[in-house]
Scaffold this active site. Structure first.
Site, PDB file in Angstrom:
ATOM      1  N   CYS A  33       0.867  -1.178   0.000  1.00  0.00           N
ATOM      2  CA  CYS A  33       0.000   0.000   0.000  1.00  0.00           C
ATOM      3  C   CYS A  33       0.908   1.234   0.000  1.00  0.00           C
ATOM      4  O   CYS A  33       1.919   1.268   0.696  1.00  0.00           O
ATOM      5  CB  CYS A  33      -0.891  -0.037   1.229  1.00  0.00           C
ATOM      6  SG  CYS A  33      -2.156   1.231   1.231  1.00  0.00           S
TER       7      CYS A  33
ATOM      8  N   PHE B  92      -7.975   6.328  -1.775  1.00  0.00           N
ATOM      9  CA  PHE B  92      -8.571   7.488  -2.444  1.00  0.00           C
ATOM     10  C   PHE B  92      -7.721   7.935  -3.627  1.00  0.00           C
ATOM     11  O   PHE B  92      -6.551   7.574  -3.767  1.00  0.00           O
ATOM     12  CB  PHE B  92      -8.722   8.660  -1.460  1.00  0.00           C
ATOM     13  CG  PHE B  92      -7.430   9.110  -0.822  1.00  0.00           C
ATOM     14  CD1 PHE B  92      -6.501   9.889  -1.514  1.00  0.00           C
ATOM     15  CD2 PHE B  92      -7.125   8.769   0.488  1.00  0.00           C
ATOM     16  CE1 PHE B  92      -5.310  10.303  -0.922  1.00  0.00           C
ATOM     17  CE2 PHE B  92      -5.936   9.172   1.089  1.00  0.00           C
ATOM     18  CZ  PHE B  92      -5.028   9.953   0.379  1.00  0.00           C
ATOM     19  N   VAL B  93      -8.352   8.743  -4.485  1.00  0.00           N
ATOM     20  CA  VAL B  93      -7.654   9.547  -5.493  1.00  0.00           C
ATOM     21  C   VAL B  93      -8.259  10.934  -5.365  1.00  0.00           C
ATOM     22  O   VAL B  93      -9.492  11.070  -5.324  1.00  0.00           O
ATOM     23  CB  VAL B  93      -7.845   9.012  -6.923  1.00  0.00           C
ATOM     24  CG1 VAL B  93      -7.061   9.875  -7.911  1.00  0.00           C
ATOM     25  CG2 VAL B  93      -7.404   7.557  -7.031  1.00  0.00           C
TER      26      VAL B  93
ATOM     27  N   HIS C 281       2.560   7.030   8.755  1.00  0.00           N
ATOM     28  CA  HIS C 281       2.075   6.952   7.370  1.00  0.00           C
ATOM     29  C   HIS C 281       0.803   7.764   7.182  1.00  0.00           C
ATOM     30  O   HIS C 281       0.196   7.753   6.117  1.00  0.00           O
ATOM     31  CB  HIS C 281       1.845   5.496   6.953  1.00  0.00           C
ATOM     32  CG  HIS C 281       0.524   4.901   7.362  1.00  0.00           C
ATOM     33  ND1 HIS C 281       0.011   5.000   8.629  1.00  0.00           N
ATOM     34  CD2 HIS C 281      -0.388   4.193   6.643  1.00  0.00           C
ATOM     35  CE1 HIS C 281      -1.161   4.364   8.674  1.00  0.00           C
ATOM     36  NE2 HIS C 281      -1.426   3.871   7.492  1.00  0.00           N
TER      37      HIS C 281
END
EC number: 6.5.1.8
Length: 474
Positions: free
Chosen positions: A150, A226-227, A393
């Protein structure tokens, strides 16, 4: 005439465990010792169960011995060390007890070298989210996590970072056209070199996953993936990308290795738990020795999944760049949920698991996002050994998904988003901005770990989930 065939009960009485070994013993006696008495068979099988290693190469008895040894190994519980190895915690006041307890257990593993707990830490499975664990020649599949590789990826453009009412529908259309989430895939997936990798033909678990990997390439998962479009502001004029201080249009994505990584994680976690029995509280920290075939297989599969995750992001940003009609000025990216071969302060090789932690070696660039309504940060690592060259992160959750669904309403989320001037497509209340820690407090707790090169402010966000949010903001 009395039968000489042995029963399972008789075999258990001379020490045979429940399971496959009994069947193998019965089969071997019928095949190789059919004319022998029951007394002879039981005496012979008792010798095998008492010392199976002596019979591993025996033509008739070898299969029984193998079953017994496998059973013995499976039933051997690896004990934790009585004392834990010391580790550093950042932002301790904001970390829940469950995450601390998981880190304490991880620091007692016989293979543990060192560890650190990041400021965004919260409870997970095995290693806490935000946990960094260095081991000696061992890899822990759940220390990497289910969503292998990820990662974050950002592209910056020499375009006005303006999000007026007239332009919102344009950005929403770009997100809808160029990103897919959850089970949705593109009708015509793009090819990529990662799909031609030899591992797909050499590792059994991967052979059945290639078609799915092809179908899902360039897409994003559910949950907190998400984007989004937003405003990136470069504040450090001496940055690695040669960008002047100022504001830029930016695209930021967060996702992982999709079904490929999830299936690799499940397969090798089960394998590790079968072969490395640990006390109940530590069972999800089962490891694979890197000197074994299984350990080497997982390492290859994990790296493939990481490269696949990177390819997915690159395709997302490639599609966006084509639709924008611009080439990005820079791309910034980093994995989390991965394991790396690195060196400790004395130059010894260690395996560093970062489960929800950003690599922050000296000069290493990364992205630490906030939430839908709080800024993210473009950072440069300082190479702090006490943190095992790592940083958080993200902001980290303060509320579980279940609790968020119980306590937060859609109207509250809508009001919060409107106040922040953020427009969301998809998502549900479990990803509401209120479920995350204050990113500014998290960043304050890790000033020794990273320096800020720039910020990112979300403006138009697409996620997987409750599509009713799209209707609210369209």
């Amino acid at each position: 005439m009395a039968t000489t065939k042995l029963t399972g009960k008789e075999l258990k009485q001379i020490g045979y465990p429940e399971g496959r070994a009994i069947g193998e013993a019965q089969k071997a006696m019928e095949a190789g010792y059919k004319g022998k008495s029951k007394k002879f068979k039981l005496e012979l099988l008792e010798k095998v169960v008492q010392n199976p290693a002596l019979y591993l190469k025996h033509d008739q008895l070898g299969s029984i011995a193998k079953c017994l040894i496998i059973k013995e190994e499976a039933e051997t519980v690896e004990q934790l060390n009585t004392k834990r190895i010391p580790y550093n915690t950042y932002g301790a006041e904001g970390i829940e007890p469950g995450a601390v307890n998981q880190m304490e257990i991880a620091m007692k593993l016989p293979v543990t070298h060192s560890g650190a707990l990041m400021a965004d830490a919260h409870q997970g499975y095995g290693l806490p989210i935000g946990g960094v664990l260095a081991t000696k020649n061992a890899v822990i599949p759940y220390g990497v996590g289910v969503d292998i590789g990820c990662r974050m990826c950002m592209t910056l453009y020499d375009m006005p970072a303006v999000f007026e009412y007239e332009s919102l529908s344009y950005y929403k259309k770009l997100l809808n056209d160029n990103s897919k989430f959850g089970n949705a895939v593109f009708k015509r997936p793009k090819g990529h070199d990662v799909l031609d990798r030899a591992e797909f033909g050499e590792i059994n678990i991967l052979k059945s996953l290639k078609d799915r990997a092809y179908a899902q390439i360039g897409t994003s998962g559910g949950g907190n993936h998400f984007v989004e479009f937003g405003v990136a502001e470069i504040v450090d004029a001496e940055n690695e990308y040669g960008l002047p201080r100022g504001k830029y249009l930016a695209v930021l994505s967060h996702s992982g290795s999709r079904g490929l990584g999830a299936n690799i994680a499940r397969h090798y976690t089960k394998l590790a738990m079968d072969k490395c029995r640990l006390p109940a509280e530590a069972k999800h920290l089962a490891w694979l020795d890197l000197d074994t075939e299984d350990g080497q297989e997982y390492w290859l599969a994990m790296n493939l999944a990481g490269d696949y995750a990177s390819a997915c992001h690159h395709q997302i940003h490639e599609r966006m760049a084509i639709s924008l009609g611009e080439q990005p000025l820079a791309m910034i990216e980093n994995h989390h949920n991965f394991a790396w071969k690195e060196q400790d302060a004395e130059g010894n090789e260690i395996i560093v698991h970062r489960k929800g932690a950003t690599p922050a070696g000296k000069g290493v660039m990364g992205i630490i996002p906030g939430s839908m309504t709080s800024p993210g940060f473009i950072v440069r690592g300082k190479g702090e050994h006490a943190a095992i060259n790592s940083a958080s992160h993200g902001a980290g959750r303060v509320m579980s998904r279940r609790k968020a669904k119980e306590m937060i309403t859609r109207d509250e989320v809508k009001s919060h988003l409107e106040h922040a001037g953020v427009h969301v497509i998809g998502s549900g209340v479990d990803e509401a901005p209120m479920v995350y820690k204050d990113i500014h407090q998290v960043m304050a707790a890790q000033q020794d770990l990273v320096e800020v090169v720039g910020t990112f402010t979300p403006k138009v966000v697409r996620m997987c989930g409750d599509e009713r949010f799209a209707k609210v903001d369209s």
